[in-house]
Every structure is written in structure tokens, then in C-alpha cells.
Scaffold this motif. Structure first.
Motif, PDB file in Angstrom:
ATOM      1  N   SER A 123      12.291   2.446 -16.391  1.00 13.90           N
ATOM      2  CA  SER A 123      11.073   2.033 -17.095  1.00 13.90           C
ATOM      3  C   SER A 123      11.214   2.091 -18.609  1.00 13.90           C
ATOM      4  O   SER A 123      10.246   1.821 -19.328  1.00 13.90           O
ATOM      5  N   ALA A 124      12.383   2.428 -19.120  1.00 18.36           N
ATOM      6  CA  ALA A 124      12.552   2.616 -20.560  1.00 18.36           C
ATOM      7  C   ALA A 124      12.181   1.367 -21.355  1.00 18.36           C
ATOM      8  O   ALA A 124      11.412   1.432 -22.328  1.00 18.36           O
ATOM      9  N   THR A 125      12.720   0.233 -20.950  1.00 20.22           N
ATOM     10  CA  THR A 125      12.446  -1.004 -21.685  1.00 20.22           C
ATOM     11  C   THR A 125      10.988  -1.418 -21.560  1.00 20.22           C
ATOM     12  O   THR A 125      10.358  -1.809 -22.553  1.00 20.22           O
ATOM     13  N   ALA A 126      10.426  -1.321 -20.361  1.00 18.88           N
ATOM     14  CA  ALA A 126       9.029  -1.715 -20.150  1.00 18.88           C
ATOM     15  C   ALA A 126       8.078  -0.851 -20.968  1.00 18.88           C
ATOM     16  O   ALA A 126       7.113  -1.362 -21.567  1.00 18.88           O
ATOM     17  N   LEU A 127       8.323   0.447 -21.026  1.00 19.64           N
ATOM     18  CA  LEU A 127       7.467   1.330 -21.817  1.00 19.64           C
ATOM     19  C   LEU A 127       7.583   1.031 -23.306  1.00 19.64           C
ATOM     20  O   LEU A 127       6.577   1.032 -24.031  1.00 19.64           O
ATOM     21  N   ALA A 128       8.786   0.760 -23.764  1.00 17.29           N
ATOM     22  CA  ALA A 128       8.978   0.453 -25.178  1.00 17.29           C
ATOM     23  C   ALA A 128       8.281  -0.849 -25.559  1.00 17.29           C
ATOM     24  O   ALA A 128       7.625  -0.940 -26.611  1.00 17.29           O
ATOM     25  N   GLN A 216       9.156   2.567  -6.145  1.00 13.23           N
ATOM     26  CA  GLN A 216      10.498   2.759  -6.699  1.00 13.23           C
ATOM     27  C   GLN A 216      10.505   3.701  -7.904  1.00 13.23           C
ATOM     28  O   GLN A 216      11.550   3.941  -8.505  1.00 13.23           O
ATOM     29  N   GLY A 217       9.327   4.230  -8.257  1.00  9.73           N
ATOM     30  CA  GLY A 217       9.238   5.143  -9.385  1.00  9.73           C
ATOM     31  C   GLY A 217       9.138   4.462 -10.735  1.00  9.73           C
ATOM     32  O   GLY A 217       9.218   5.114 -11.782  1.00  9.73           O
ATOM     33  N   LYS A 218       8.939   3.140 -10.739  1.00 11.37           N
ATOM     34  CA  LYS A 218       8.814   2.409 -12.000  1.00 11.37           C
ATOM     35  C   LYS A 218       7.356   2.350 -12.429  1.00 11.37           C
ATOM     36  O   LYS A 218       6.455   2.214 -11.590  1.00 11.37           O
TER      37      LYS A 218
END
Length: 308
Positions: A123-128, A216-218
């Protein structure tokens, strides 16, 4: 009622009360079942059918916050890259319950309790991208819609450090020796110089109880927007330390854009501070799952390949 803790309720919001309020004001919902989801610091939350979430202030301080949500959330629709609730039902208080309340679209997902680091990293890119877009919302428009300015005084690093020392004393008996040493070491080296940064519009309370993930934890949703404000971006960027493991942070900041080291230090501090409070509440509520996640969040926030 007399409040002992910061999270104690001024108003108890029972299912029977909620039924009367919702069914009388929104008769189109009378065929839908009502189910308690839980209590946050500010609101009691109910699921209505499978389509709507209703939030009822349980503390007097939450009245202005929920009014702000009703005004401001619709204006954010074009700035949301991750689903968030949208207000649809604007409830009014009465003699029995003199508070406004809101009904929102339901956002699917579960709280990220026990999610593995590998899943979090996805989720790093989506959160950013989410925060990069959200932080472009005009601060003046937010202020005109009722968003306060830095209402938690996040720039007061020295005051926050002192509070964390008190929290540490309260949590000491619940920590393992390794956790005590890590926390003590961190607090000893925290710099307390005042921080400066251009103001941006903020979600304002981006921790694991205000985030949802899919199977999936995303990350699948961002909820509870009652702490929207204009202030230091570190408030929201704390998610890079509280939710993401160390190996995912470079990707997050590469997508979000350049961030000064001072901002990263404050973001980490907030990522430790907030779960300390959540942990204390979970202990009082005897909620082991939330307590375990708060403990894991602190450990993750303190972990890094580089010195604190």
C-alpha cells in the motif's frame, strides 16, 4: 457523567436510541437492521443495513467536528484516490439526544489488525498518492468550511515529548523489557526544537483505527474525518512510520515527493504518540486485539535501517 479518561463518553448512544432517531427522521431506512460497530473517542458508530454507516457524537467536543464533516467531505470528492465515506443523511438532535449525527456511504474493509509487513508494503504507493493529492486541497477553503488550524498544536514538540514520558510511565508495566529499552532510548534522543513547515490540509488522525484494508491487507478505505484541519504535513505523513514497515518507506516518500528530515522526525514522533494513547484506551477497555496492534505499531514506528 464524570469523565476520568480523555476517551470517556458524555453521552451513551444505545441501539434503542439510534433506532428511534434514524427511523423517525429517515423513514426510508426503517426496513434496515441496525448494528453497533463500536465506539471511538468522539463517536459511536452503527451499521444500518449493509449500505450505510451512522456516527453519533458521544462527547460534546465532537459536535462541531461532525458538522464540519457534513460541510467539508462533499468538497473533497475530487481529491480522494482511496475510498472514504460520503455523508448522505444529516440527522438533527432532539430533546432525547441534543446532538447532530450523520449517515454515510459504507466503505468496505476491516481494521488492519495483525496485517503482515509484506501486505502493508503493497500500500506504500497508494497511500503516498492519496496524501499527495489530499494535501493539495486549498487550506483557505478548508478553513472557510470549519477546519481548525493546528488544533493539536503539533509544532509543540517539547510538550508532546513530556506527554509521551507520562504515557510511557503508565504503559511501563504492560511492556516487555525490549520495548521499554527501545522507548526509553527513543525518548532520550528526541529533539525538541520547534518545527516549521508550510501548512496543508490534513485528514488529521490517520492511524490504524481510521484505516480499512481488504482481504489481501491492502488499504481499501480511510474513515473518521472528524479531525480534519490545516497544519503540519507530518501529522498525516506519520502513516509512513505507523502503518508501513521500514523497507516500504523509501517508496512512499519517492511517490509523495521531497520531505525534509525535520518533517520525517515529527512524523515518526506522532506515529509513536498516537498508538500510545490507543494502547492505554485498549487496556482500559480490555480490548486485547487493539492493544496488540497498538504495541506492534509502536515497534514498527521505531524500527528503521537508520538511527532514530
Amino acid at each position: 457523567m464524570a469523565n476520568t479518561n480523555q476517551w470517556d463518553a458524555d453521552w451513551e448512544v444505545s441501539e434503542e436510541l439510534v433506532q428511534r432517531l434514524i427511523y423517525s427522521q429517515f423513514p426510508e431506512l426503517t426496513s434496515m437492521r441496525i448494528k453497533l460497530i463500536g465506539n471511538g473517542w468522539d463517536n459511536t458508530v452503527y451499521l444500518v443495513g449493509d449500505e450505510y454507516i451512522f456516527r453519533f457524537p458521544r462527547r460534546n467536543v465532537a459536535i462541531d467536528l461532525i458538522k464540519m464533516e457534513g460541510r467539508l467531505l462533499p468538497k473533497l470528492a475530487d481529491y480522494m484516490t482511496i475510498p472514504c465515506p460520503q455523508p448522505l443523511f444529516y440527522g438533527q438532535g432532539n430533546d432525547e439526544y441534543p446532538m447532530p449525527f450523520l449517515g454515510y456511504t459504507y466503505v468496505s474493509g476491516e481494521f488492519p489488525l495483525g496485517v503482515a509487513d509484506e501486505q502493508r508494503a503493497a500500500s506504500a504507493t497508494a497511500l503516498a498518492r492519496f496524501l499527495k493529492k489530499l494535501h493539495t486541497f486549498p487550506p483557505q477553503l478548508a478553513r472557510e468550511s470549519g477546519a481548525p488550524y493546528d488544533h493539536r498544536n503539533l509544532r509543540d514538540v517539547a510538550g508532546r515529548k513530556e506527554k509521551m514520558r507520562r504515557f510511557f510511565a503508565d504503559l511501563n508495566d504492560h511492556m516487555q523489557e525490549e520495548e521499554r529499552l527501545a522507548m526509553a532510548g527513543y525518548l532520550d534522543q528526541v529533539q525538541t526544537d520547534p518545527v516549521q513547515q508550510p501548512d496543508v490540509f490534513l485528514h488529521g488522525d490517520l492511524h490504524f483505527k481510521n484505516m480499512l484494508v481488504d482481504e489481501q491487507g491492502k488499504v481499501s478505505g480511510i474513515i473518521d474525518w472528524g479531525d480534519m484541519n490545516v497544519g503540519h504535513p507530518a501529522c498525516d505523513l506519520s502513516v509512513a512510520y505507523s502503518f508501513l514497515p521500514p523497507q516500504a518507506r523509501p517508496l512512499f516518500f519517492a511517490e509523495y515527493g521531497e520531505v525534509e528530515e525535520e518533517t520525517k522526525r515529527l512524523a515518526r514522533m506522532i506515529a509513536v504518540y498516537i498508538p500510545m494513547l490507543i494502547w492505554m484506551q485498549a487496556i482500559a477497555d480490555q480490548d486485547e486485539k487493539v492493544a496488540d496492534e497498538a504495541r506492534a505499531t509502536i515497534k514498527r514506528a521505531l524500527a528503521d535501517e537508520e538511527p532514530f
